[in-house]
Design a protein around this motif. Structure first.
Motif, PDB file in Angstrom:
ATOM      1  N   ARG A 147       1.774   2.175   2.485  1.00  0.00           N
ATOM      2  CA  ARG A 147       2.112   1.000   3.132  1.00  0.00           C
ATOM      3  C   ARG A 147       1.076  -0.014   3.001  1.00  0.00           C
ATOM      4  O   ARG A 147       1.428  -1.266   2.834  1.00  0.00           O
ATOM      5  CB  ARG A 147       2.804   1.352   4.367  1.00  0.00           C
ATOM      6  CG  ARG A 147       3.315  -0.036   5.287  1.00  0.00           C
ATOM      7  CD  ARG A 147       4.441  -0.273   4.414  1.00  0.00           C
ATOM      8  NE  ARG A 147       4.926  -1.546   4.993  1.00  0.00           N
ATOM      9  CZ  ARG A 147       5.924  -1.879   6.030  1.00  0.00           C
ATOM     10  NH1 ARG A 147       6.317  -0.709   6.555  1.00  0.00           N
ATOM     11  NH2 ARG A 147       6.263  -3.052   6.243  1.00  0.00           N
ATOM     12  N   VAL A 148      -0.107   0.100   3.238  1.00  0.00           N
ATOM     13  CA  VAL A 148      -1.147  -0.707   3.223  1.00  0.00           C
ATOM     14  C   VAL A 148      -1.431  -1.184   2.005  1.00  0.00           C
ATOM     15  O   VAL A 148      -1.645  -2.474   1.552  1.00  0.00           O
ATOM     16  CB  VAL A 148      -2.609   0.241   3.980  1.00  0.00           C
ATOM     17  CG1 VAL A 148      -3.826  -1.100   3.478  1.00  0.00           C
ATOM     18  CG2 VAL A 148      -2.555   0.519   5.147  1.00  0.00           C
ATOM     19  N   ARG A 149      -1.348  -0.192   0.978  1.00  0.00           N
ATOM     20  CA  ARG A 149      -1.484  -0.697  -0.547  1.00  0.00           C
ATOM     21  C   ARG A 149      -0.276  -1.506  -0.736  1.00  0.00           C
ATOM     22  O   ARG A 149      -0.505  -2.626  -1.705  1.00  0.00           O
ATOM     23  CB  ARG A 149      -1.342   0.640  -1.270  1.00  0.00           C
ATOM     24  CG  ARG A 149      -1.858   0.342  -2.906  1.00  0.00           C
ATOM     25  CD  ARG A 149      -1.542   1.690  -3.448  1.00  0.00           C
ATOM     26  NE  ARG A 149      -1.894   2.853  -2.935  1.00  0.00           N
ATOM     27  CZ  ARG A 149      -3.093   3.423  -2.983  1.00  0.00           C
ATOM     28  NH1 ARG A 149      -4.046   2.796  -3.629  1.00  0.00           N
ATOM     29  NH2 ARG A 149      -3.460   4.482  -2.654  1.00  0.00           N
ATOM     30  N   ARG A 150       0.895  -1.440  -0.464  1.00  0.00           N
ATOM     31  CA  ARG A 150       1.987  -2.176  -0.695  1.00  0.00           C
ATOM     32  C   ARG A 150       1.801  -3.687  -0.045  1.00  0.00           C
ATOM     33  O   ARG A 150       1.978  -4.841  -0.689  1.00  0.00           O
ATOM     34  CB  ARG A 150       3.360  -1.445  -0.112  1.00  0.00           C
ATOM     35  CG  ARG A 150       4.513  -2.469  -0.748  1.00  0.00           C
ATOM     36  CD  ARG A 150       5.699  -1.568  -0.548  1.00  0.00           C
ATOM     37  NE  ARG A 150       6.252  -1.196   0.769  1.00  0.00           N
ATOM     38  CZ  ARG A 150       5.986  -0.152   1.430  1.00  0.00           C
ATOM     39  NH1 ARG A 150       5.808   1.043   0.656  1.00  0.00           N
ATOM     40  NH2 ARG A 150       6.472   0.001   2.693  1.00  0.00           N
ATOM     41  N   GLU A 151       1.425  -3.689   1.361  1.00  0.00           N
ATOM     42  CA  GLU A 151       1.144  -5.068   2.011  1.00  0.00           C
ATOM     43  C   GLU A 151       0.191  -5.870   1.454  1.00  0.00           C
ATOM     44  O   GLU A 151       0.203  -6.850   1.286  1.00  0.00           O
ATOM     45  CB  GLU A 151       1.173  -4.569   3.554  1.00  0.00           C
ATOM     46  CG  GLU A 151       2.233  -3.820   4.095  1.00  0.00           C
ATOM     47  CD  GLU A 151       3.551  -4.989   4.305  1.00  0.00           C
ATOM     48  OE1 GLU A 151       3.327  -6.248   4.229  1.00  0.00           O
ATOM     49  OE2 GLU A 151       4.680  -4.447   4.395  1.00  0.00           O
ATOM     50  N   ARG A 152      -1.024  -5.083   0.986  1.00  0.00           N
ATOM     51  CA  ARG A 152      -2.114  -5.857   0.713  1.00  0.00           C
ATOM     52  C   ARG A 152      -2.351  -5.848  -0.867  1.00  0.00           C
ATOM     53  O   ARG A 152      -3.611  -5.914  -1.378  1.00  0.00           O
ATOM     54  CB  ARG A 152      -3.433  -5.451   1.298  1.00  0.00           C
ATOM     55  CG  ARG A 152      -3.084  -5.614   2.944  1.00  0.00           C
ATOM     56  CD  ARG A 152      -3.043  -6.844   3.480  1.00  0.00           C
ATOM     57  NE  ARG A 152      -3.935  -7.857   2.788  1.00  0.00           N
ATOM     58  CZ  ARG A 152      -3.980  -9.125   3.088  1.00  0.00           C
ATOM     59  NH1 ARG A 152      -2.841  -9.595   3.564  1.00  0.00           N
ATOM     60  NH2 ARG A 152      -5.009  -9.705   2.817  1.00  0.00           N
ATOM     61  N   ARG A 153      -1.096  -5.703  -1.573  1.00  0.00           N
ATOM     62  CA  ARG A 153      -1.274  -5.535  -3.115  1.00  0.00           C
ATOM     63  C   ARG A 153      -2.294  -6.620  -3.755  1.00  0.00           C
ATOM     64  O   ARG A 153      -3.085  -6.273  -4.765  1.00  0.00           O
ATOM     65  CB  ARG A 153       0.076  -5.412  -3.621  1.00  0.00           C
ATOM     66  CG  ARG A 153       0.299  -5.118  -5.180  1.00  0.00           C
ATOM     67  CD  ARG A 153       1.863  -5.013  -5.543  1.00  0.00           C
ATOM     68  NE  ARG A 153       2.457  -4.029  -4.946  1.00  0.00           N
ATOM     69  CZ  ARG A 153       2.639  -2.773  -5.056  1.00  0.00           C
ATOM     70  NH1 ARG A 153       1.511  -2.513  -6.098  1.00  0.00           N
ATOM     71  NH2 ARG A 153       3.177  -1.909  -4.330  1.00  0.00           N
ATOM     72  N   ALA A 154      -1.963  -7.842  -3.417  1.00  0.00           N
ATOM     73  CA  ALA A 154      -2.599  -8.850  -4.050  1.00  0.00           C
ATOM     74  C   ALA A 154      -4.310  -8.669  -4.267  1.00  0.00           C
ATOM     75  O   ALA A 154      -4.877  -8.720  -5.107  1.00  0.00           O
ATOM     76  CB  ALA A 154      -2.243 -10.135  -3.775  1.00  0.00           C
ATOM     77  N   ASP A 155      -4.655  -8.194  -2.919  1.00  0.00           N
ATOM     78  CA  ASP A 155      -6.150  -7.997  -2.560  1.00  0.00           C
ATOM     79  C   ASP A 155      -6.569  -6.859  -3.638  1.00  0.00           C
ATOM     80  O   ASP A 155      -7.432  -6.709  -4.248  1.00  0.00           O
ATOM     81  CB  ASP A 155      -6.459  -7.936  -1.260  1.00  0.00           C
ATOM     82  CG  ASP A 155      -6.702  -9.384  -0.767  1.00  0.00           C
ATOM     83  OD1 ASP A 155      -6.877 -10.200  -1.336  1.00  0.00           O
ATOM     84  OD2 ASP A 155      -6.695  -9.323   0.526  1.00  0.00           O
ATOM     85  N   LEU A 156      -5.808  -5.706  -3.398  1.00  0.00           N
ATOM     86  CA  LEU A 156      -6.217  -4.498  -3.736  1.00  0.00           C
ATOM     87  C   LEU A 156      -6.157  -4.257  -5.412  1.00  0.00           C
ATOM     88  O   LEU A 156      -6.844  -3.629  -5.919  1.00  0.00           O
ATOM     89  CB  LEU A 156      -5.435  -3.318  -3.026  1.00  0.00           C
ATOM     90  CG  LEU A 156      -5.709  -3.256  -1.585  1.00  0.00           C
ATOM     91  CD1 LEU A 156      -4.747  -2.350  -0.938  1.00  0.00           C
ATOM     92  CD2 LEU A 156      -6.946  -2.805  -1.342  1.00  0.00           C
ATOM     93  N   GLU A 157      -5.238  -5.169  -5.900  1.00  0.00           N
ATOM     94  CA  GLU A 157      -4.980  -4.842  -7.490  1.00  0.00           C
ATOM     95  C   GLU A 157      -5.550  -6.005  -8.024  1.00  0.00           C
ATOM     96  O   GLU A 157      -5.948  -5.960  -9.349  1.00  0.00           O
ATOM     97  CB  GLU A 157      -3.633  -4.920  -7.752  1.00  0.00           C
ATOM     98  CG  GLU A 157      -2.715  -3.788  -7.432  1.00  0.00           C
ATOM     99  CD  GLU A 157      -1.310  -4.091  -7.880  1.00  0.00           C
ATOM    100  OE1 GLU A 157      -0.906  -4.875  -8.419  1.00  0.00           O
ATOM    101  OE2 GLU A 157      -0.541  -3.046  -7.694  1.00  0.00           O
ATOM    102  N   SER A 158      -6.687  -6.977  -7.424  1.00  0.00           N
ATOM    103  CA  SER A 158      -7.580  -7.580  -8.150  1.00  0.00           C
ATOM    104  C   SER A 158      -8.673  -6.706  -8.441  1.00  0.00           C
ATOM    105  O   SER A 158      -8.918  -5.831  -7.903  1.00  0.00           O
ATOM    106  CB  SER A 158      -7.983  -8.906  -7.059  1.00  0.00           C
ATOM    107  OG  SER A 158      -8.593  -8.250  -5.890  1.00  0.00           O
ATOM    108  N   ARG A 159      -9.719  -7.449  -9.469  1.00  0.00           N
ATOM    109  CA  ARG A 159     -10.632  -6.697  -9.791  1.00  0.00           C
ATOM    110  C   ARG A 159     -11.724  -6.427  -8.676  1.00  0.00           C
ATOM    111  O   ARG A 159     -12.295  -5.479  -8.426  1.00  0.00           O
ATOM    112  CB  ARG A 159     -11.373  -7.475 -10.868  1.00  0.00           C
ATOM    113  CG  ARG A 159     -12.514  -6.605 -11.629  1.00  0.00           C
ATOM    114  CD  ARG A 159     -13.085  -7.235 -12.753  1.00  0.00           C
ATOM    115  NE  ARG A 159     -14.199  -6.367 -13.306  1.00  0.00           N
ATOM    116  CZ  ARG A 159     -15.400  -6.112 -12.809  1.00  0.00           C
ATOM    117  NH1 ARG A 159     -15.694  -6.646 -11.730  1.00  0.00           N
ATOM    118  NH2 ARG A 159     -16.197  -5.290 -13.348  1.00  0.00           N
TER     119      ARG A 159
END
Length: 285
Positions: free
Chosen positions: A231-243
């Protein structure tokens, strides 16, 4: 009132007597502290005041205070769009014989209880509005102007520090250069947020940090509960998927899955698996 730490040893306020400290704070703030509400942590002691506010007392070694500053809660009062306690005032004093500086900050009470301990073993019941408030606050925080530099785990975060932490745990990691720096809370774990009403507190370490530090910290704190981590990964996807977000996740994972990993930490194995995937992803970029 001095704590005997001039020899350089660490002082743990969970173990040291703090009655004289609290009495001094009462005198300087002009309000009684309810001893039945005292919360003691390693570096801080907090209690409810007689005027229905919360008083948080922090001890910081003078050498660290000079390097890092010591007014995080006060400095955070200028932030807008972030759900946080309102700062009302503070008192600061030095203890030369102790080699430390003390600070007491008075804020509004939390609107709800903390979600739990820093690392959770089971998923909390968080409403959709809670996640929306988390996202709104983190996004608003990242857009604020500041010259403060974050101090996660009381260490000033620099490019060199990021390199050292990651490579100590994962020598195979490739380029660890950070490209984007934004304001971060720098201690975003499940003990520093409230529910059912969202509020983010304990602001002593906030400041500029690589993009994604807060999202990565909350993700790693959730790894023992896979559904919560997702759920954290989904909610904060933009941050977490950036380099930079991937680097911050690797940086945070390194602290629990590296050479000083605790054998009883349920996050260690998922952290190592997560790190290997991140390293493969970064190598392909």
């Amino acid at each position: 009132m001095t704590l005997a730490a001039a020899d350089g040893r660490s002082v743990d306020l969970r173990k040291e007597p703090v009655d004289q400290v609290l009495e001094l704070v009462e005198q300087r703030l002009g309000t009684a502290l309810d001893r039945s509400t005292v919360v003691r942590k390693r570096r801080t002691v907090g209690a409810r005041s007689g005027r229905s506010t919360w008083v948080r007392v922090e001890r910081r070694p003078w050498s660290r205070a000079v390097e890092q500053g010591w007014a995080g809660t006060e400095a955070a009062a200028v932030l807008t769009g972030v759900a946080m306690p309102r700062w009302a005032g503070s008192v600061v004093w030095a203890e030369p014989d102790d080699g430390a500086i003390w600070r007491a900050d008075e804020t509004s009470l939390l609107p709800s209880p903390p979600v739990g301990t820093a690392v959770l073993a089971s998923a909390p019941a968080l409403l959709e509005g809670w996640w929306a408030a988390l996202n709104a606050s983190l996004d608003a925080l990242a857009a604020q102007p500041t010259t403060r530099v974050a101090t996660p785990d009381t260490e000033v975060i620099t490019q060199q520090h990021v390199d050292e932490v990651i490579r100590a745990a994962f020598p195979a990691a490739v380029n660890t250069d950070v490209t984007s720096w934004h304001p971060a809370h720098a201690d975003l774990n499940w003990a520093n947020v409230t529910s059912p009403e969202f509020c983010l507190f304990d602001w002593e370490d906030w400041g500029l940090a690589p993009r994604g530090l807060d999202s990565a910290t909350l993700l790693v704190a959730s790894l023992a509960v896979p559904a919560l981590a997702e759920r954290v990964r989904r909610e904060r996807r933009a941050d977490l998927e950036s380099r930079d977000g991937k680097l911050m996740t690797l940086f945070t994972l390194a602290k629990i899955a590296g050479p000083h990993a605790h054998p009883d930490d349920p996050r260690v194995e998922p952290a190592r698996a997560e790190a290997q995937q991140l390293i493969r992803d970064l190598q392909r970029e």
